[in-house]
Design an enzyme around this catalytic site. Structure first.
Site, PDB file in Angstrom:
ATOM      1  N   GLU A  68       0.824  -1.214   0.000  1.00 51.78           N
ATOM      2  CA  GLU A  68       0.000   0.000   0.000  1.00 51.78           C
ATOM      3  C   GLU A  68       0.856   1.261   0.000  1.00 51.78           C
ATOM      4  OE1 GLU A  68      -0.517  -2.596   1.968  1.00 51.78           O
ATOM      5  OE2 GLU A  68      -2.596  -3.247   1.701  1.00 51.78           O
ATOM      6  N   PHE A 130     -11.609  -7.392  14.005  1.00 53.21           N
ATOM      7  CA  PHE A 130     -10.540  -7.859  13.124  1.00 53.21           C
ATOM      8  C   PHE A 130     -10.201  -6.787  12.092  1.00 53.21           C
ATOM      9  CE2 PHE A 130      -9.264 -10.178   9.186  1.00 53.21           C
ATOM     10  CZ  PHE A 130      -8.020 -10.578   9.649  1.00 53.21           C
ATOM     11  N   GLN A 131      -8.936  -6.457  11.987  1.00 54.84           N
ATOM     12  CA  GLN A 131      -8.430  -5.441  11.054  1.00 54.84           C
ATOM     13  C   GLN A 131      -9.082  -4.074  11.242  1.00 54.84           C
ATOM     14  OE1 GLN A 131      -8.455  -7.253   7.068  1.00 54.84           O
ATOM     15  NE2 GLN A 131      -6.371  -7.961   7.491  1.00 54.84           N
ATOM     16  N   LYS A 180     -17.769  -1.151   5.808  1.00 54.65           N
ATOM     17  CA  LYS A 180     -18.258  -2.116   4.837  1.00 54.65           C
ATOM     18  C   LYS A 180     -19.780  -2.096   4.692  1.00 54.65           C
ATOM     19  CE  LYS A 180     -17.038  -6.796   3.379  1.00 54.65           C
ATOM     20  NZ  LYS A 180     -16.328  -8.038   3.765  1.00 54.65           N
ATOM     21  N   MET A 490      23.860   9.075   2.757  1.00 55.86           N
ATOM     22  CA  MET A 490      23.655  10.388   3.358  1.00 55.86           C
ATOM     23  C   MET A 490      23.903  10.333   4.862  1.00 55.86           C
ATOM     24  SD  MET A 490      23.173  13.448   2.753  1.00 55.86           S
ATOM     25  CE  MET A 490      22.208  14.075   1.387  1.00 55.86           C
TER      26      MET A 490
HETATM   27  C1  LIG Z   1      11.969   5.783   5.482  1.00 51.76           C
HETATM   28  C2  LIG Z   1      13.232   6.446   5.866  1.00 51.76           C
HETATM   29  N1  LIG Z   1      14.025   5.886   6.819  1.00 51.76           N
HETATM   30  C3  LIG Z   1      15.179   6.515   7.171  1.00 51.76           C
HETATM   31  C4  LIG Z   1      15.559   7.685   6.615  1.00 51.76           C
HETATM   32  C5  LIG Z   1      16.840   8.385   7.051  1.00 51.76           C
HETATM   33  N2  LIG Z   1      17.774   8.507   5.909  1.00 51.76           N
HETATM   34  C6  LIG Z   1      17.901   9.619   5.176  1.00 51.76           C
HETATM   35  S1  LIG Z   1      18.948   9.494   3.898  1.00 51.76           S
HETATM   36  C7  LIG Z   1      19.287   7.894   4.321  1.00 51.76           C
HETATM   37  C8  LIG Z   1      20.249   7.121   3.501  1.00 51.76           C
HETATM   38  C9  LIG Z   1      19.709   6.752   2.182  1.00 51.76           C
HETATM   39  O1  LIG Z   1      20.519   5.736   1.633  1.00 51.76           O
HETATM   40  P1  LIG Z   1      20.429   5.349   0.114  1.00 51.76           P
HETATM   41  O2  LIG Z   1      19.012   5.209  -0.295  1.00 51.76           O
HETATM   42  O3  LIG Z   1      21.323   4.185  -0.127  1.00 51.76           O
HETATM   43  O4  LIG Z   1      20.960   6.628  -0.607  1.00 51.76           O
HETATM   44  P2  LIG Z   1      22.397   7.304  -0.630  1.00 51.76           P
HETATM   45  O5  LIG Z   1      22.389   8.371   0.429  1.00 51.76           O
HETATM   46  O6  LIG Z   1      23.423   6.254  -0.358  1.00 51.76           O
HETATM   47  O7  LIG Z   1      22.474   7.871  -1.989  1.00 51.76           O
HETATM   48  C10 LIG Z   1      18.577   7.508   5.464  1.00 51.76           C
HETATM   49  C11 LIG Z   1      18.671   6.211   6.116  1.00 51.76           C
HETATM   50  C12 LIG Z   1      14.689   8.239   5.638  1.00 51.76           C
HETATM   51  N3  LIG Z   1      14.938   9.402   5.027  1.00 51.76           N
HETATM   52  N4  LIG Z   1      13.553   7.586   5.279  1.00 51.76           N
END
Ligand SMILES: Cc1ncc(C[n+]2csc(CCOP(=O)(O)OP(=O)(O)O)c2C)c(N)n1
Lengths: 580, 210
Positions: A68, A130-131, A180, A490
């Site tokens: 979803e 449920f749900q 529902k 990042m």
């Molecule tokens: C759902 C979610 N969980 C955690 C984060 C925290 N976060 C921000 S950037 C990042 C790293 C992203 O890694 P990747 O997709 O491999 O991209 P890269 O930075 O290596 O290009 C994380 C964990 C987020 N933005 N979204």
């Protein structure tokens, strides 16, 4: 809407003889049809089954997603590309809660989205059936409006209201929870076209005195800039923006959501501002004496610390949402109204132009002092920026780019030349990893004639890669480019800069081969390790008619610059770690 | 064209952070440009906000959720029906600096079933009700205080007396102080309800919403 060209094959045999309205569910479906909806993204389930059954008789295409969250992101991207609400659907309980991330994402970005959720029959509501989840309660903080439908005769109208609210004024996500028994209940009423509730009256024109004061302020400015936010795109005001900027020779900076609202190949463009914006844009917003900010909410990723944001500037703030005025940055001239209308009002009120010759020259100097640049020696692994640039060069101007969240998102943003609105489809405000692939699916269905490229990170791609199955089933011609640095990059960049290089939980030594993974789903898989392979692989992937994934093994040590540390001073952006 | 030929970052040639052109001004933490002569911050103030709302399920949850989510400092919130069927009035007493008060009004107005929002001027017609349960050892003295504050005794037993006082906030605070001598067991306060003074309308509402 451009979705009209969409021609996705219906995934199951449907009986398309129009059906009389007999139940609440029929009214829900008719309401969507009346609104012009052509695609619905969702996943089946017990409490939503009556609506799906009604959909069986409709010509609307239903795209079954793998999760979803994918349905919500696909619908969000669909709405971003077409400008009209995308629609997603899920069952009660876990179906509804799985939508929440996507709804919250749309809420932060003011994207038009309608979510329909099944609910347990009203007699069970509140009994932990449920749900059962209190979906209206859970989504209340992240929707523009939400409704609990309680009557088969009005449920079609509820959906129409939700649609109208998602679409008008400041756009945003809305939700209707559908018990529902309500969707199964009898009604014969056609709900008619979507209608706004009478308590909702979005402003159109700004106060004319305020407009002339703002025009005076702008005309006497010496260092004016226009800051164009996402609102410019939502209001379809790009042409007005360009005409205004060009006529009065005012440099234009775009926020991340405003990217594409002003062409970056225009000489007045200073491109993008904020944490990873260009040095020249950040210099200009720091020393400007008058800022015309249109359709932006002054997010902290843009402003850095508010104390140091455009401190010399008189601020003219155009926004359709009065609550954005002086929320983060005090506006000297609030202009509440539709950006397109207000830009016209402002253009009519200008008496003369500001004298900007030397200011524009100063901005050009900054452009040559701080160009977007990176080092790419042949003997080092492939640089991600180079991959983005090559894609930019090898695809048409109207190519739609989607991304996950992380360094790859920033490189895509920085190194692509944005020239058209509604081509940059990403998760701005919520920063949702996993957004890229489902968004690419939604974007491709919304604009089948345009190329769609998803720049993803290995971490982000892993979060929603199951949606590849959908891209394969629908035979969507999209190209996923995984800028693979075996890390959640990042986070690692921040650990390098601010946590003494302690790489706690940010390295992914166990990621799969994404090219093989793609093949397992029935997509085409490619891999790039060296510069020599780049050209050939990109051409093969773009040439392949269907979903493809390129696993690009990039330099794992590459970080994103320029950078303004969070809460920092935009004018002090760092070009290297040493300057942080 | 792509810039792969570059081996060095030419971007480094621009002035480093400490040598760049700097603005002269500053803003404060509220995003307001500071006049270097008078460095003022907005102090919090107390005010009454009245919202006229469509009486549908979830409005109150949206309003209270808004206050929670945006960290507004709320003193009291009351809600009840009006003379117009289907509409309620919410009265909020808040303490915030001016920008916060502006935000509260704007954010409240954004909630779809909210018809009208306004801040009442500094001296609205306002009243609150409090129930106090005190020890019943000195019934005569309790009665005297209750009369002094135009209150009523609602329940009197051998060990406790419960009284009701209505009036504006200061009066209620004073009354509570006065009862302290008997030993207060429990207090229930409703929070303020308020209307604009005189002929002035509290909510500007057109015929559709009456
Ligand atoms: C759902 C979610 N969980 C955690 C984060 C925290 N976060 C921000 S950037 C990042 C790293 C992203 O890694 P990747 O997709 O491999 O991209 P890269 O930075 O290596 O290009 C994380 C964990 C987020 N933005 N979204």
């Amino acid at each position: 809407m451009s979705g009209e060209q969409a021609q996705s094959p219906p995934e199951t045999e449907t009986d398309t003889t129009p059906k009389e309205i007999e139940t609440g569910a029929d009214a829900v479906v008719r309401s969507l049809e009346n609104a012009g909806v052509e695609h619905v993204f969702g996943v089946q389930g017990g409490a939503i089954m009556p609506v799906y059954d009604a959909l069986y008789h409709s010509e609307m295409a239903h795209i079954t997603m793998a999760h979803e969250q994918g349905a919500a992101h696909a619908a969000d991207a669909y709405g971003t590309v077409t400008g009209d609400p995308g629609v997603c659907m899920a069952t009660s309980g876990p179906g509804a809660t799985n939508l929440v991330t996507g709804i919250a994402d749309a809420n932060m970005d003011s994207d038009p989205l309608v979510a329909l959720t099944g609910q347990v029959p009203t007699e069970f509501v509140g009994n932990d059936a449920f749900q059962e989840t209190d979906t209206v309660g859970v989504t209340s903080p992240v929707t523009k409006a939400n409704f609990f439908a309680d009557d088969p005769t009005s449920v079609g109208g509820d959906v129409g209201t939700a649609f109208a609210l998602a679409n008008r004024g400041r756009q945003g996500p809305t939700l209707v929870d559908l018990p529902k028994d309500v969707t199964n209940g009898e009604t014969t009423d056609d709900p008619g076209a979507p209608e706004l509730p009478d308590t909702y009256a979005p402003p159109e024109k700004a106060d004319s005195d305020a407009v002339s004061e703002a025009a005076t302020a702008l005309a006497r400015a010496e260092k004016p800039v226009i800051l164009a936010g996402g609102g410019v795109i939502k209001a379809e005001a790009s042409d007005e923006l360009r005409a205004f900027a060009t006529e009065h020779e005012i440099p234009v900076i775009t926020t991340m959501p405003g990217t594409g609202s002003f062409p970056e190949d225009h000489e007045l463009s200073l491109e993008i501002a904020g944490m990873h914006g260009t040095g020249y844009a950040n210099m200009a917003i720091t020393v400007t004496d008058c800022m015309l900010a249109v359709g932006t909410r002054f997010d902290d990723r843009l402003t850095g610390g508010v104390e140091t944001f455009a401190p010399d500037a008189e601020i003219i703030h155009v926004d359709i949402d009065a609550a954005e005025i002086s929320k983060n940055i005090e506006a000297d001239h609030p202009l509440v109204g539709d950006a397109k209308v207000v830009l016209d009002q402002l253009a009519d009120s200008m008496v003369g132009s500001p004298a900007t010759e030397s200011w524009v020259e100063q901005c050009q100097t900054w452009k040559s002092e701080y160009p977007m640049d990176y080092a790419a020696p042949d003997d080092e692994p492939v640089k991600p920026q180079y991959i983005v640039e090559r894609f930019d060069e090898l695809t048409d101007d109207d190519t739609i780019v989607t991304t996950g969240v992380g360094q790859h998102q920033m490189w895509a943003w920085q190194y692509w030349t944005w020239t058209k609105p509604r081509t940059w489809v990403t998760s701005h405000g919520l920063g949702t990893m996993g957004y890229g692939l489902p968004a690419a699916i939604g974007a491709k269905l919304a604009a089948p004639e345009q190329d769609v490229v998803c720049f993803d990170g290995d971490g982000s791609f892993l979060m929603t890669c199951q949606e590849l199955s959908v891209a394969v089933r629908e035979n969507l011609d999209i190209t996923v480019v995984v800028l693979n640095n075996s890390a959640i990059g990042m986070v690692r960049q921040w650990q390098d800069a601010f946590f003494g290089e302690r790489h706690m939980a940010s390295e992914y030594p166990w990621i799969p081969d994404f090219d093989t993974l793609a093949e397992a789903f029935g997509a085409r898989g490619f891999r790039i390790d060296t510069y020599d392979e780049v050209e050939e692989v990109i051409e093969a992937a773009l040439g392949y008619d269907g979903p493809s994934v390129i696993d690009v093994h990039i330099d794992p040590g590459e970080n994103v610059y320029p950078m303004v540390p969070s809460g920092g001073d935009n004018g002090l952006f760092a070009l290297t770690e040493g300057q942080l | 064209m792509s810039r792969r030929q570059n081996v060095h970052r030419t971007g480094l040639e621009g002035p480093p952070p400490e040598e760049r052109l700097r603005p002269v001004g500053r803003r404060n933490s509220q995003g307001i440009r500071i006049d270097p002569e008078i460095e003022a911050e907005h102090e919090p103030r107390r005010t009454t906000i009245s919202a006229y709302v469509n009486n549908e399920p979830g409005v109150l949850a949206r309003v209270s959720g808004l206050f929670h989510r945006r960290q507004f400092n709320i003193e009291s919130l009351t809600v009840g029906p009006t003379q117009n069927e289907g509409y309620s009035r919410i009265t909020l007493v808040v303490e915030e600096p001016d920008p916060g008060i502006d935000q509260i009004k704007k954010q409240l107005s954004k909630i779809v079933p909210v018809v009208h929002v306004r801040e009442l001027d500094s001296n609205p017609v306002a009243s609150e009700l409090v129930l106090l349960k005190v020890d019943g050892d000195e019934p005569d003295k309790v009665q005297a205080i209750t009369e002094m504050y135009d209150g009523q005794t609602l329940d009197a037993g051998p060990r406790t007396i419960t009284v009701q006082i209505t009036g504006e906030e200061g009066k209620i605070d004073d009354a509570i102080d006065a009862y302290k001598q008997f030993g207060i067991r429990e207090i229930a306060r409703t929070g303020q309800a308020a209307l604009a003074r005189g002929e002035e309308e509290t909510a500007r509402v057109d015929e559709r919403h009456t």
